[in-house]
Enzyme design. Structure first.
Site, PDB file in Angstrom:
ATOM      1  N   TYR A 161      -2.751  -0.213  10.425  1.00 15.57           N
ATOM      2  CA  TYR A 161      -2.660  -0.598   9.108  1.00 15.57           C
ATOM      3  C   TYR A 161      -1.358  -0.134   8.356  1.00 15.57           C
ATOM      4  O   TYR A 161      -0.633  -0.990   7.938  1.00 15.57           O
ATOM      5  CB  TYR A 161      -3.704   0.181   8.627  1.00 15.57           C
ATOM      6  CG  TYR A 161      -3.718  -0.223   6.836  1.00 15.57           C
ATOM      7  CD1 TYR A 161      -4.340  -1.494   6.535  1.00 15.57           C
ATOM      8  CD2 TYR A 161      -3.400   0.817   5.977  1.00 15.57           C
ATOM      9  CE1 TYR A 161      -4.158  -1.564   4.948  1.00 15.57           C
ATOM     10  CE2 TYR A 161      -3.614   0.497   4.614  1.00 15.57           C
ATOM     11  CZ  TYR A 161      -4.042  -0.524   4.218  1.00 15.57           C
ATOM     12  OH  TYR A 161      -3.958  -0.942   2.894  1.00 15.57           O
TER      13      TYR A 161
ATOM     14  N   SER B 163       0.929  -1.192  -0.012  1.00 14.17           N
ATOM     15  CA  SER B 163       0.065   0.192  -0.086  1.00 14.17           C
ATOM     16  C   SER B 163       1.045   1.187  -0.064  1.00 14.17           C
ATOM     17  O   SER B 163       1.972   1.241   0.333  1.00 14.17           O
ATOM     18  CB  SER B 163      -0.944  -0.088   1.054  1.00 14.17           C
ATOM     19  OG  SER B 163      -1.529   1.220   1.292  1.00 14.17           O
TER      20      SER B 163
END
Length: 700
Positions: A590, A577
């Site tokens: 995250y 990501s």
């Protein structure tokens, strides 16, 4: 549904209502598809059918006789109308005047295009003269196991006479071609009352005045042979009786999962090969039998069989009672080397001055006592079909060895078929393989938007794909959708929790049984959570780390182990990501887990380089469409963080990007394809951002 039950009679599936009103070519198509729907009638791609019909000549407007016959490379079970070649019968008969004898019969194939009716682009097959010169309107040629069991018996001529009397004749072995067509014509003219002929070591020809009559005769003759064999073999142990007992199904799969990657590594020297495993009852009966090894050594009989399976299989030295898998794996290199040497010697003994160069000397079929049969080929469908052909050969050997003595095709005859210049020309005409042909990809998070899009991209380039996901319902739907588009052979799935070590190991073993191994891992399983750090629970933190860090470690470790066994290198792609490089508010768990992924990839790139295992990272950002992690709380949380609603979030991300463009699952799939393909063969340890531009995420 295709059936393969031995000693059960064929059902006559002709439906007069369906056939009513059909033209002769349409009846040929119906007859062909009906015959080909049962593999006991003929194997995939084997056999052919024809009709001689009156058609209007486009040049003269006159009615002319035209042969409609299955074209080169077709399959009667799945053929469509455009799969038939069409040729003027008058011109086909004229070819007899050009024939210079058996030594020159191959040149006759070059004349077939000159006989084409209506400029039909479908190439005529080598069997065209066999149908053209039979003076009957409708002709079937099939490779029924029951018939070939008779044809491959030592006294096949006498057995044919005993079973069929004068209704079905017999001809000695002759390679398919122009000469055999003349033989069939001569037989028919000399035996006008006969309904067909058995070709030694080859198959069956039948004929009739109508499509239904021809179909009925084919079914009746096969059933007559099936009944006769059943009567003669009742109560007799097949193949000399059992020597071994089969392992339980789970244990058979475990052995196959150990063997297949090892074999695959040895046989993929020139190109990646794909495996297929078959442990059906008929296969287990054969591999466990006392007579298996001597029968297997004799090779197959029917040309269609050994063109797909090579002349003989390799028997793996596994003892199911001893469970000596480690010893087998240690000795496997020597076994495979010995097979290659034997094949090379066969080539040298039989080659002609103009023979094509020796092809791949590795075995196609591997027989494993107590376990089953493994086959390898350039693609999954061919590997599966090769296995089906060997099952046909097993059925033939069962029948022939029970009523007589099984006889394989003489070595020189087998070679002359395998290295036939016409077959070589057909191979040379095959299209260039796609970029991922023979590769096997394992995609975690395979039911999500990015996972499914990546799988589709790989499948489009010729790969086989194993989808892994924890969501069984979504996984089944993704598998169904991809199979519908790309075919059932190339897609497999396994329900897997990436955080469970045992589940990961079982999933990779399943991939080995499905396709033989794994070349590409796309680690894509995901989760997302959003909360200020003071509201981030330990459970939230641990869940992110378990899935996005530990999960990536577990699947990578399993992939590394497997790729090292195969010894062919590999490609691992982490779908990380933008957040792994650029921090985001209210997402510490995250972002940290994604950063862990990226650094793990760097470490693995270092470890894998010496084995040719490349590890790279794709960093998406804001891929909302099709993504399951954007369907729950994460969407609400991120919308709240940025002070917008659900509908405005995608637009906000688009406007935030430098390029002002949305990022779609297909964009990530393209990056994953780049890292899997040979175009990136010299890239490892790299990060590719697919985020429409985000300066904070520029790798440094």
């Amino acid at each position: 549904m295709l059936t393969t039950q031995e000693n059960s009679l064929l059902q006559n599936r002709w439906d007069p209502a369906t056939a009513a009103g059909m033209s002769e070519p349409e009846l040929l198509l119906y007859r062909s598809n009906t015959l080909g729907a049962d593999k006991r009638v003929t194997n995939y791609g084997g056999g052919n059918t024809s009709v001689k019909a009156m058609e209007v000549d486009p040049l003269t407007g006159e009615k002319v006789e035209v042969l409609w016959v299955k074209g080169s490379g077709g399959d009667i079970g799945s053929i469509k109308m455009d799969g038939f070649a069409t040729l003027y019968m008058e011109k086909l008969h004229a070819l007899k005047g050009l024939y210079r004898g058996v030594e020159f019969e191959d040149e006759m194939v070059g004349y077939l295009p000159h006989c084409t009716f209506r400029l039909n682009p479908r190439a005529a097959s080598i069997d065209t003269p066999l149908h053209a010169y039979v003076p009957r309107k409708h002709v079937d040629h099939v490779h029924a196991d029951a018939i070939i069991a008779i044809a491959a018996s030592k006294n096949s001529k006498e057995l044919t006479k005993e079973i069929f009397g004068d209704k079905i004749g017999w001809l000695p072995w002759k390679k398919p071609g122009f000469e055999l067509g003349l033989w069939l014509e001569k037989f028919c003219l000399e035996n006008p009352e006969a309904d067909g002929v058995v070709l030694e070591s080859h198959g069956l020809f039948t004929w009739g005045d109508t499509a239904k009559d021809c179909y009925d005769k084919t079914i009746d003759v096969i059933n007559q042979a099936t009944r006769w064999l059943a009567e003669r073999t009742e109560g007799k142990p097949a193949f000399g009786g059992a020597k071994h007992r089969s392992l339980p199904a789970e244990a058979r799969a475990e052995v196959a999962a150990r063997l297949m990657p090892a074999i695959r590594g040895f046989v993929s020297g020139n190109q990646h090969m794909v495996g297929h495993f078959n442990d059906s009852p008929e296969v287990l009966e054969f591999v466990n039998a006392r007579g298996m090894e001597p029968l297997a050594a004799l090779g197959t009989s029917c040309p269609d069989h050994f063109l797909r399976t090579k002349i003989r299989p390799l028997v793996v030295n596994f003892d199911p009672e001893a469970g000596n898998i480690e010893d087998v794996l240690a000795r496997l290199p020597d076994q495979i080397a010995a097979y290659r040497a034997e094949y090379a010697a066969y080539y040298e003994r039989c080659k002609h001055p103009d023979s094509p160069a020796m092809r791949d000397p590795n075995a196609v079929v591997y027989l494993v006592p107590g376990v089953g049969m493994i086959t390898f080929a350039k693609d999954k469908a061919t590997a599966r079909i090769s296995g089906e052909f060997y099952v046909n050969a097993i059925n033939v050997m069962r029948g022939a060895s029970a009523v007589s003595e099984y006889v394989g095709l003489p070595e020189q005859e087998a070679f002359d078929i395998e290295y036939w210049l016409l077959e070589e020309a057909k191979l040379q005409r095959m299209p260039k393989p796609k970029s991922l042909a023979g590769r096997v990809a394992f995609v975690t998070g395979g039911a999500g938007g990015i996972g499914a899009a990546t799988a589709a991209r790989y499948l489009a380039e010729g790969a086989c794909v194993v989808l892994a996901d924890i969501n069984a319902e979504a996984l089944a739907e993704a598998e169904r959708s991809l199979k519908e588009k790309f075919g059932a052979d190339v897609v497999s799935s396994v329900v897997m929790d990436v955080t469970r070590e045992d589940a990961v190991e079982r999933a990779f073993a399943a991939a080995c049984v499905a396709f033989g191994g794994v070349d590409i891992l796309v680690s894509n399983a995901g989760i997302a959570s959003s909360a200020p750090v003071e509201d981030t629970s330990l459970a939230m933190w641990n869940k992110n780390m378990e899935i996005l860090s530990t999960g990536y470690f577990l699947v990578s470790r399993a992939a590394f182990k497997l790729m090292r066994v195969q010894g062919m290198g590999g490609s691992i792609v982490f779908v990380a990501s933008k957040n792994g490089l650029a921090a985001s508010p209210n997402a510490s768990a995250y972002c940290t887990a994604k950063a862990s992924e990226i650094h793990l990839a760097r470490c693995l790139a270092l470890e894998g380089a010496e084995a040719g295992i490349r590890v790279n990272v794709v960093n998406p950002d804001a891929v909302l469409r099709g993504s399951r992690i954007w369907q729950g709380e994460w969407l609400d949380q991120r919308a709240s963080t940025y002070g917008t609603d659900k509908e405005g979030l995608e637009e906000m991300y688009r406007q935030r990007s430098m390029l002002k463009r949305s990022v779609l699952p297909e964009d990530i799939a393209e990056a994953c394809y780049f890292f899997a393909a040979d175009t990136s063969a010299k890239s490892t340890g790299n990060i590719l951002n697919v985020d429409a531009g985000n300066v904070q995420a520029f790798p440094r």
